[in-house]
Scaffold this motif. Structure first.
Motif, mmCIF file in Angstrom:
data_model
loop_
_atom_site.group_PDB
_atom_site.id
_atom_site.type_symbol
_atom_site.label_atom_id
_atom_site.label_comp_id
_atom_site.label_asym_id
_atom_site.label_seq_id
_atom_site.Cartn_x
_atom_site.Cartn_y
_atom_site.Cartn_z
ATOM 1 N N GLU A 9 -2.082 19.821 -15.277
ATOM 2 C CA GLU A 9 -1.376 18.903 -14.377
ATOM 3 C C GLU A 9 -0.269 18.164 -15.131
ATOM 4 O O GLU A 9 0.842 17.992 -14.617
ATOM 5 C CB GLU A 9 -2.375 17.920 -13.769
ATOM 6 C CG GLU A 9 -1.794 17.051 -12.691
ATOM 7 C CD GLU A 9 -1.418 17.817 -11.445
ATOM 8 O OE1 GLU A 9 -0.444 17.400 -10.784
ATOM 9 O OE2 GLU A 9 -2.061 18.830 -11.118
ATOM 10 N N LEU A 10 -0.564 17.726 -16.352
ATOM 11 C CA LEU A 10 0.452 17.029 -17.141
ATOM 12 C C LEU A 10 1.602 17.949 -17.542
ATOM 13 O O LEU A 10 2.754 17.526 -17.580
ATOM 14 C CB LEU A 10 -0.174 16.398 -18.384
ATOM 15 C CG LEU A 10 -0.699 14.992 -18.184
ATOM 16 C CD1 LEU A 10 -1.434 14.496 -19.407
ATOM 17 C CD2 LEU A 10 0.413 14.029 -17.834
ATOM 18 N N ASN A 12 2.717 20.399 -15.755
ATOM 19 C CA ASN A 12 3.533 20.489 -14.542
ATOM 20 C C ASN A 12 4.366 19.231 -14.348
ATOM 21 O O ASN A 12 5.544 19.299 -13.982
ATOM 22 C CB ASN A 12 2.650 20.721 -13.316
ATOM 23 C CG ASN A 12 2.041 22.095 -13.287
ATOM 24 O OD1 ASN A 12 2.528 23.023 -13.919
ATOM 25 N ND2 ASN A 12 0.949 22.236 -12.573
ATOM 26 N N THR A 13 3.764 18.073 -14.611
ATOM 27 C CA THR A 13 4.483 16.807 -14.476
ATOM 28 C C THR A 13 5.630 16.728 -15.472
ATOM 29 O O THR A 13 6.749 16.331 -15.117
ATOM 30 C CB THR A 13 3.516 15.620 -14.682
ATOM 31 O OG1 THR A 13 2.482 15.707 -13.703
ATOM 32 C CG2 THR A 13 4.234 14.292 -14.566
ATOM 33 N N ALA A 16 8.457 18.991 -14.390
ATOM 34 C CA ALA A 16 9.209 18.422 -13.265
ATOM 35 C C ALA A 16 10.088 17.260 -13.728
ATOM 36 O O ALA A 16 11.255 17.162 -13.321
ATOM 37 C CB ALA A 16 8.242 17.946 -12.178
ATOM 38 N N LEU A 17 9.540 16.402 -14.586
ATOM 39 C CA LEU A 17 10.333 15.282 -15.100
ATOM 40 C C LEU A 17 11.528 15.777 -15.913
ATOM 41 O O LEU A 17 12.639 15.254 -15.779
ATOM 42 C CB LEU A 17 9.462 14.358 -15.954
ATOM 43 C CG LEU A 17 8.505 13.447 -15.204
ATOM 44 C CD1 LEU A 17 7.537 12.779 -16.167
ATOM 45 C CD2 LEU A 17 9.265 12.407 -14.411
ATOM 46 N N SER A 67 4.479 10.673 -20.294
ATOM 47 C CA SER A 67 3.695 11.869 -19.965
ATOM 48 C C SER A 67 3.374 12.674 -21.221
ATOM 49 O O SER A 67 2.266 13.207 -21.356
ATOM 50 C CB SER A 67 4.451 12.743 -18.970
ATOM 51 O OG SER A 67 4.565 12.103 -17.731
#
Length: 138
Positions: A9-10, A12-13, A16-17, A67
């Motif tokens: 999940e991180l 992916n985050t 995206a960031l 993140s």
């Protein structure tokens, strides 16, 4: 949620960031002169969003760094491998042997279920034939 799912999940985050940060920087970057042979680029129109444009990369990079630090903390929380590579290879071999044994047992159960299915189909066929033979047309 387990650590691996949190790491995914991180990732992916972070992706995206990074994508949004680079896109924003590209979109909002002021024009620059490529070489002395080219004319000066047109000046950007100062707007009320100029302060927001200057602050946005700082906020986005802070979120990206946050993140990344969370990712590092999760990686540090992963259980360490005990015994090194040799112990891991031994454990993998044990798990593979266990997997093979379970696979063979499942194969035996599947073959037994197939045999039972054939018997049930044969009995059903015989029962259907017997029912049809009882009612003779007049």
């Amino acid at each position: 949620m387990d650590i691996i799912s949190q790491l995914q999940e991180l990732v992916n985050t972070i992706a995206a960031l990074a994508f949004n940060t680079f896109g924003t920087l590209q979109r909002d970057a002021p024009p620059v002169r490529l070489s002395p042979n080219y004319p000066e680029p047109p000046a950007a129109n100062p707007t009320e969003d100029a302060a927001n444009v200057a602050e946005q990369p700082k906020l986005m990079s802070a979120a990206l760094v946050k993140s990344a630090k969370q990712f590092d903390a999760l990686v540090a929380a992963l259980p360490s491998s005990e015994g090194g590579e040799e112990a891991q290879l031994k454990r993998i071999a044990e798990l593979q042997a266990e997997n093979d044994a379970v696979g063979q047992e499942l194969q035996r159960q599947l073959e037994a279920a197939d045999e039972e299915l054939k018997q049930v189909q044969e009995l059903f066929s015989q029962a259907a034939d017997n029912c049809l033979n009882l009612k003779k047309p007049e």
